[in-house]
Design an enzyme around this catalytic site. Structure first.
Site, PDB file in Angstrom:
ATOM      1  CG  HIS A   1      -0.420   0.088   2.526  1.00 32.03           C
ATOM      2  ND1 HIS A   1       0.391  -0.891   3.080  1.00 32.03           N
ATOM      3  CD2 HIS A   1      -0.508   1.068   3.471  1.00 32.03           C
ATOM      4  CE1 HIS A   1       0.753  -0.527   4.299  1.00 32.03           C
ATOM      5  NE2 HIS A   1       0.234   0.668   4.562  1.00 32.03           N
TER       6      HIS A   1
ATOM      7  CG  HIS B   1       0.193   4.419   4.741  1.00 29.79           C
ATOM      8  ND1 HIS B   1      -0.576   3.650   5.570  1.00 29.79           N
ATOM      9  CD2 HIS B   1      -0.601   5.442   4.305  1.00 29.79           C
ATOM     10  CE1 HIS B   1      -1.796   4.181   5.642  1.00 29.79           C
ATOM     11  NE2 HIS B   1      -1.838   5.263   4.879  1.00 29.79           N
TER      12      HIS B   1
ATOM     13  CG  ASP C   1       4.961   3.035   7.519  1.00 33.94           C
ATOM     14  OD1 ASP C   1       4.098   3.333   6.664  1.00 33.94           O
ATOM     15  OD2 ASP C   1       4.674   2.414   8.557  1.00 33.94           O
ATOM     16  CG  HIS C   2       4.099  -0.163   4.335  1.00 28.00           C
ATOM     17  ND1 HIS C   2       4.027  -1.491   4.674  1.00 28.00           N
ATOM     18  CD2 HIS C   2       3.702   0.536   5.428  1.00 28.00           C
ATOM     19  CE1 HIS C   2       3.592  -1.595   5.924  1.00 28.00           C
ATOM     20  NE2 HIS C   2       3.385  -0.376   6.402  1.00 28.00           N
TER      21      HIS C   2
ATOM     22  CG  HIS D   1      -4.008   0.373   6.753  1.00 27.10           C
ATOM     23  ND1 HIS D   1      -3.940   0.924   8.012  1.00 27.10           N
ATOM     24  CD2 HIS D   1      -2.824   0.666   6.145  1.00 27.10           C
ATOM     25  CE1 HIS D   1      -2.758   1.521   8.151  1.00 27.10           C
ATOM     26  NE2 HIS D   1      -2.068   1.383   7.041  1.00 27.10           N
TER      27      HIS D   1
ATOM     28  CG  ASP E   1       0.508  -1.335   7.770  1.00 30.43           C
ATOM     29  OD1 ASP E   1       1.362  -2.213   8.002  1.00 30.43           O
ATOM     30  OD2 ASP E   1       0.764  -0.120   7.767  1.00 30.43           O
TER      31      ASP E   1
ATOM     32  CG  HIS F   1       3.797  -1.697  11.605  1.00 30.59           C
ATOM     33  ND1 HIS F   1       4.592  -0.598  11.819  1.00 30.59           N
ATOM     34  CD2 HIS F   1       3.076  -1.431  10.485  1.00 30.59           C
ATOM     35  CE1 HIS F   1       4.361   0.319  10.890  1.00 30.59           C
ATOM     36  NE2 HIS F   1       3.443  -0.163  10.059  1.00 30.59           N
TER      37      HIS F   1
END
Ligand SMILES: [Zn+2]
Length: 242
Positions: free
Chosen positions: A56, A58, A60-61, A113, A132, A170
């Site tokens: 996805h 975001h 942090d991905h 999400h 996530d 995570h």
């Protein structure tokens, strides 16, 4: 079908994954929280990187995508929402199939999400990367999707064969376990898993992967059979302090 998965801790509590098809040596990075640790892990193992699979959009991905592409020439595969933010070579959606050497990954739509979130399922290796969407004993926050969409996505993932290994993005298992025992105080399986997770974290160990069967037993969001019940739990977890 032999597939090896190496977890690469990144940022505060993210995991990047290096996934290698042992038959051919083809290697993928699933999500790229931070290029540095992923490049180090590749170098340590003497591996080239062929593909990046993004779940996805975001940061942090996908934050390491550009540097990894520049350094390795890897092809980037991801859903349309990722292509709106960074370069993607192949935009995928549910039902598509991505080959990594001799291993096939089926793309599953798992929105909730984010709207366009996808998971990558290697049925031959009983392994799925869920980003996530589902966390061990928990689930992602509803940033864009509805409770109904997320509930459906979670049920889809835990309907995979019980021994399927689930890798999430995570290390949230301990906080999730504490919420789970609060939500279902009489559940012996949850109590036992909380003890296990506490011991693992005290030893500095990783709590992943989980399995579809374990989540059916100990994930209160999965165990919520009705959408309303799921929505109530998700809202309660948003403000829960363990
Ligand atoms: Zn996210």
């Amino acid at each position: 079908m032999p597939l090896s998965v190496s977890l690469v801790p990144c940022l505060d509590d993210n995991y990047g994954f290096l996934v290698r098809d042992e038959e051919t040596g083809a290697t993928a990075a699933v999500d790229t929280p931070d290029a540095g640790p992923i490049l180090d892990a590749l170098k340590e193992r003497g591996w080239a990187l062929d593909i990046i699979l993004n779940t996805h959009k975001h940061g942090d991905h996908i934050g390491g995508n550009q540097a990894l592409r520049e350094r390795t020439g890897a092809m980037v595969v991801g859903p349309g929402e990722v292509a709106e933010r960074t370069h993607v070579d192949w935009v995928v959606k549910g039902g598509d199939c991505v080959s990594l050497g001799a291993t096939e990954f089926f793309v599953i739509d798992t929105g909730g999400h984010t709207l366009g979130h996808v998971s990558y399922y290697a049925s031959g290796a009983a392994t799925v990367f869920v980003g996530d969407t589902l966390f061990a004993m928990g689930c992602g926050r509803l940033f864009e999707g509805t409770a109904e969409q997320m509930h459906h996505s979670l049920q889809r993932l835990v309907s995979l064969p019980g021994d399927t290994a689930l890798y999430c993005g995570h290390e949230y298992t301990l906080a999730n376990a504490r919420f789970a025992i609060h939500a279902e105080p009489g559940n012996a399986a949850i109590a036992a898993r909380l003890n296990e997770v506490e011991a693992l974290r005290e030893a500095g160990a990783i709590t992943l992967p989980t399995t579809a069967a374990q989540e059916r037993e100990t994930n209160v969001f999965v165990r919520a059979t009705k959408v309303e019940e799921f929505a109530r739990l998700r809202a309660e977890k948003d403000s829960f302090r363990s």
